[in-house]
Design a protein around this motif. Structure first.
Motif, PDB file in Angstrom:
ATOM      1  N   GLY A  69       0.776  -1.233   0.000  1.00 54.55           N
ATOM      2  CA  GLY A  69       0.000   0.000   0.000  1.00 54.55           C
ATOM      3  C   GLY A  69       0.808   1.283   0.000  1.00 54.55           C
ATOM      4  N   TYR A  70       2.064   1.246  -0.440  1.00 51.72           N
ATOM      5  CA  TYR A  70       2.866   2.470  -0.516  1.00 51.72           C
ATOM      6  C   TYR A  70       2.747   3.099  -1.915  1.00 51.72           C
ATOM      7  N   ALA A  71       2.712   4.386  -1.953  1.00 53.31           N
ATOM      8  CA  ALA A  71       2.499   5.071  -3.226  1.00 53.31           C
ATOM      9  C   ALA A  71       3.684   4.879  -4.174  1.00 53.31           C
ATOM     10  N   ASN A 109       1.329  -4.881  -3.996  1.00 52.53           N
ATOM     11  CA  ASN A 109       0.409  -3.777  -4.286  1.00 52.53           C
ATOM     12  C   ASN A 109       0.952  -2.420  -3.811  1.00 52.53           C
ATOM     13  N   ASN A 110       2.072  -2.025  -4.397  1.00 52.22           N
ATOM     14  CA  ASN A 110       2.613  -0.693  -4.159  1.00 52.22           C
ATOM     15  C   ASN A 110       2.643   0.063  -5.491  1.00 52.22           C
ATOM     16  N   GLY A 111       2.742   1.391  -5.413  1.00 52.97           N
ATOM     17  CA  GLY A 111       2.506   2.211  -6.598  1.00 52.97           C
ATOM     18  C   GLY A 111       3.617   2.274  -7.614  1.00 52.97           C
ATOM     19  N   ASP A 112       4.782   1.725  -7.288  1.00 57.55           N
ATOM     20  CA  ASP A 112       5.881   1.814  -8.244  1.00 57.55           C
ATOM     21  C   ASP A 112       6.638   0.488  -8.300  1.00 57.55           C
ATOM     22  N   TYR A 113       7.640   0.326  -7.404  1.00 61.95           N
ATOM     23  CA  TYR A 113       8.441  -0.898  -7.405  1.00 61.95           C
ATOM     24  C   TYR A 113       8.247  -1.688  -6.112  1.00 61.95           C
ATOM     25  N   GLY A 114       8.589  -2.973  -6.186  1.00 61.89           N
ATOM     26  CA  GLY A 114       8.593  -3.803  -4.990  1.00 61.89           C
ATOM     27  C   GLY A 114       9.927  -3.677  -4.271  1.00 61.89           C
ATOM     28  N   LEU A 115      10.949  -4.376  -4.759  1.00 59.20           N
ATOM     29  CA  LEU A 115      12.308  -4.244  -4.222  1.00 59.20           C
ATOM     30  C   LEU A 115      13.111  -3.434  -5.227  1.00 59.20           C
TER      31      LEU A 115
END
Lengths: 428, 163
Positions: free
Chosen positions: A138-140, A161-167
Motif C-alpha cells: 500500500g505504498y504510493a 500492491n505498491n505504486g511503483d516498485y517492490g524491491l
C-alpha cells in the motif's frame, strides 16, 4: 535535490523517453547511442557468505521502541531492529546509520502498510542496510528501496500492491535480493537501476502480476538474475537502456536458469514502459553483451526471448548479446526475436525453439550472421505499437490498489539469529 | 512420331504460358526486372505472414503470382508501376496483419484481443502505413503516366507521314 524530487525528475524523463519511443518517424534526427559497453563481465564471481556481526544490540519493536522508525533512529551500526507481528502504518527512513538490519519476526504477520498515501515502506540511504522477513503493502512508491549505497540486501521480503516498485535498488552496488516475492507493482517487482558494475545478484525470487517482473535500467556488470520465477506479469524480465539514468547503455547481465512463463497479464497494473513489454518473456531493450542462458520460457503472445532497440534521447541498438541453451516454446509471434535496427554481434545458439524472427536467426551460416546483425523491424513495430498505445493512455491494465491481499510466503528460518553483513566479501 | 507429339506438347505448354502472361515476350533485362519485383513482393509477403508460420508458402505463392502478373505488362515502365502498386498494397496490409496475428493468437493465451488492437495507436499506425502506401502508389502512378505519355508520343511520331 531530495529523493522525491530526483524520483519525480526520473519519472518525467522516463515519460519523455516513452514519447520519444513513440515518435519513430523522428528516427532520422536521433543520434545513435555510441557509448561503449562497460567492460565488467556479466557473470558474478563467487562471494564468501555474509559474516555475522558480533557486537550488536537487538532493538525490539514494540517492546523497546513504539515504532520501527524510533528503533532505527536509535540504532548504532550493526544493530538488529527486530519487529514483532503487527500492522505498522509508517514510512521508515535509514538516513545515516550503516549496516543495520531491519527484520520481522514473522514475514507474513509483520506488515508495513502505506495505506495508499505514504511513499516508501523502508528507504535506505546508508550502506550495508539489510531488510529481512517482513511485508510491505500500500505504498504510493516503493515497498523496499535502497538508493546510492554500497552494500544492500533484501531477504525473505514480501512486497505487494505498491505504486511503483517492490524491491528497488538505485545507484547502488554490492547487493542481493533473495527469497523474496513481489506482486502488483505498475513499474516492476524487482528493479536495479543505474549500476555498473553492479556486483549484485537476484536469486530465488518470485515476481507475478507486475507491470514487469524484473526491470533494470543501465544496470549490469557482475549482475546475475537466476533461479527465479517470473510469471503472469505484463512482461517478464526486461533489462533496458534509458538516457534518463546515468551509465547507459545497459550491459553485461547474466540471466540464468529462470522459469519465465505466461507474462501476458492484461489485469496487472502497468505503466507505459511495462505495457510496451506485454507478452514478452525476456526482453533486452537496447542492452549489450548480456548472457541469457539455460532459461525455460513459455507462453508469451509476442515472443519468448528477444532483444530490441530502445529509443530515448538516443537510439540504443541491442548488440553483443548471447542467447544460448534456453528452452522456449508456445510463443505467439516467435520464440526468439531480434528487433531492427540491431548493433551486431548478437548470437543465438543451441536453443530449443521452433520459430524466430528474423527467420535465419539461429543459422550458423552467413545468412544467420547477417540476420543477427540486422534484426527484424516487425519486432520493433509490434512492441513500438504497444508503447504508442500506452503513451496515448488507453491500454488495458489493472490498478495496483485493487490487487489481492499478500499471500502467505515461506518465512526465514530462525528470525532471532544474529544479524549479518549485506553481502560477503568478493573473491576476485 | 513420338518426338512430334513431344514437340506438340511443348508447343502447347509454351502457348499456355504465353497466354498466362498476356502474350508478352520480353528481353532478358526486362524479364530480370519482373523477377526482381516479384521476389521483392514475395519477400515482403513472407515477412508479413511469418507470425502465422507461412514464411515460405507466402514467398513462393506471391513471388510466382506477382511474377506472372508483372511479366504480363507490356513495358518495363508498366512493370515497375505495377511493382510499386503491389508493394503499396502490402504496405497497407502491414498494420492489419500485425494486429491479425495478435487477434488469432489471443484465444490461446486467454486474452481478449480487442482492447489491444482497436485503439488510437492502431489508427495512427494504419494512417502512417496508408501514407507510405500512397507515396508508393503515387510513384507507380507517375511512372505509369510517363510511360503512357512516351507511348503516345511514339505513336504520334509514327503517325507523321514521311516525305
Amino acid at each position: 535535490m531530495t529523493e522525491d524530487t530526483k524520483r519525480h525528475r526520473r519519472e518525467v524523463l522516463k515519460l519523455g523517453a516513452a514519447a520519444g519511443a513513440a515518435g519513430t518517424v523522428g528516427l532520422g534526427r536521433m543520434a545513435v547511442g555510441a557509448g561503449d559497453s562497460h567492460t565488467t563481465p556479466a557473470a558474478l564471481p563467487d562471494r564468501d557468505p555474509p559474516r555475522e556481526y558480533e557486537n550488536y544490540r537487538t532493538r525490539r519493536v514494540p517492546e523497546d521502541h513504539d515504532t520501527i522508525q524510533a528503533a532505527v533512529s536509535a540504532a548504532n551500526p550493526r544493530d538488529l531492529v527486530l519487529i514483532g507481528p503487527g500492522r505498522y502504518t509508517e514510512e521508515v527512513r535509514v538516513l545515516d546509520t550503516p549496516d543495520i538490519t531491519i527484520r520481522g519476526r514473522d514475514r507474513n504477520r509483520v506488515v508495513l502498510d502505506g495505506e495508499g498515501t505514504r511513499y516508501n515502506g523502508i528507504i535506505a540511504l546508508a550502506d550495508g542496510v539489510v531488510m529481512e522477513n517482513l511485508t510491505a503493502t500500500g505504498y504510493a512508491y516503493n515497498a523496499f528501496y535502497w538508493t546510492g549505497v554500497d552494500g544492500y540486501r533484501g531477504s525473505s521480503l514480501t512486497a505487494v500492491n505498491n505504486g511503483d516498485y517492490g524491491l528497488y535498488a538505485f545507484d547502488s552496488v554490492n547487493g542481493r535480493f533473495e527469497h523474496s516475492y513481489a506482486a502488483g507493482h505498475p513499474d516492476s517487482g524487482f528493479y536495479i537501476g543505474q549500476s555498473n558494475p553492479s556486483h549484485a545478484r537476484v536469486e530465488n525470487v518470485v515476481a507475478e502480476r507486475n507491470g514487469i517482473g524484473y526491470s533494470g535500467t543501465n544496470a549490469g556488470g557482475n549482475l546475475v538474475l537466476r533461479d527465479s520465477v517470473w510469471r503472469h506479469n505484463m512482461g517478464g524480465i526486461v533489462p533496458n537502456t534509458l538516457d534518463s539514468e546515468a551509465l547507459a547503455p545497459q550491459s553485461a547481465m547474466r540471466i540464468e536458469n529462470n522459469e519465465v512463463h505466461d507474462n501476458n497479464n492484461a489485469d496487472a497494473p502497468a505503466k507505459a514502459f511495462g505495457y510496451a513489454a506485454f507478452g514478452t518473456g525476456i526482453n533486452v531493450a537496447g542492452g549489450r553483451d548480456n548472457e541469457i542462458v539455460d532459461n525455460d520460457v513459455t507462453g508469451h503472445i509476442n515472443f519468448g526471448i528477444g532483444a530490441v532497440p530502445m529509443i530515448d534521447a538516443n537510439l540504443w541498438r541491442p548488440g553483443g548479446n548471447r542467447v544460448h541453451d534456453n528452452r522456449v516454446a508456445d510463443s505467439g509471434r516467435a520464440d526468439l526475436a531480434l528487433g531492427a535496427p540491431a548493433r551486431g554481434g548478437n548470437r543465438f545458439a543451441n536453443n530449443d525453439v521452433s520459430s524466430s524472427r528474423p527467420g535465419s536467426l539461429t543459422d550458423d551460416g552467413m545468412l544467420g550472421d547477417l540476420m543477427t546483425d540486422i534484426g527484424d523491424p516487425w519486432i520493433t513495430l509490434s512492441l513500438g505499437k504497444q508503447y504508442l498505445q500506452a503513451e496515448l493512455g488507453e491500454y488495458p491494465h489493472g490498478d495496483w490498489r485493487d490487487g489481492p491481499a499478500p499471500p502467505t510466503r515461506k518465512p526465514m528460518p530462525n528470525p532471532e539469529r544474529p544479524p549479518r553483513e549485506a553481502v560477503g566479501p568478493r573473491r576476485d | 512420331m513420338a518426338s512430334d507429339t513431344r514437340a506438340d506438347d511443348a508447343g502447347g505448354r509454351s502457348r499456355s504460358v504465353r497466354r498466362l502472361v498476356g502474350g508478352q515476350r520480353h528481353s532478358a533485362r526486362t524479364t530480370a526486372l519482373a523477377v526482381v519485383l516479384a521476389l521483392l513482393c514475395g519477400a515482403y509477403a513472407a515477412w508479413l505472414l511469418a507470425d502465422f508460420g507461412l514464411r515460405w508458402p507466402a514467398l513462393l505463392a506471391v513471388a510466382v503470382l506477382a511474377g506472372v502478373f508483372f511479366y504480363s505488362r507490356r513495358t518495363p515502365a508498366a512493370m515497375l508501376a505495377s511493382g510499386f502498386y503491389g508493394l503499396a498494397v502490402l504496405v497497407v496490409l502491414t498494420p492489419i496483419v500485425l494486429d491479425l496475428a495478435f487477434v488469432f493468437a489471443a484465444d490461446g493465451y486467454g486474452i481478449t484481443p480487442w482492447p489491444f488492437v482497436l485503439s488510437l495507436a492502431d489508427l495512427v499506425f494504419l494512417g502512417v502505413f496508408v501514407a507510405l502506401a500512397l507515396i508508393l502508389s503515387a510513384i507507380g502512378f507517375v511512372i505509369s503516366r510517363r510511360a503512357d505519355a512516351g507511348n503516345e508520343t511514339d505513336s504520334e511520331d509514327a503517325a507523321v507521314p514521311e516525305g
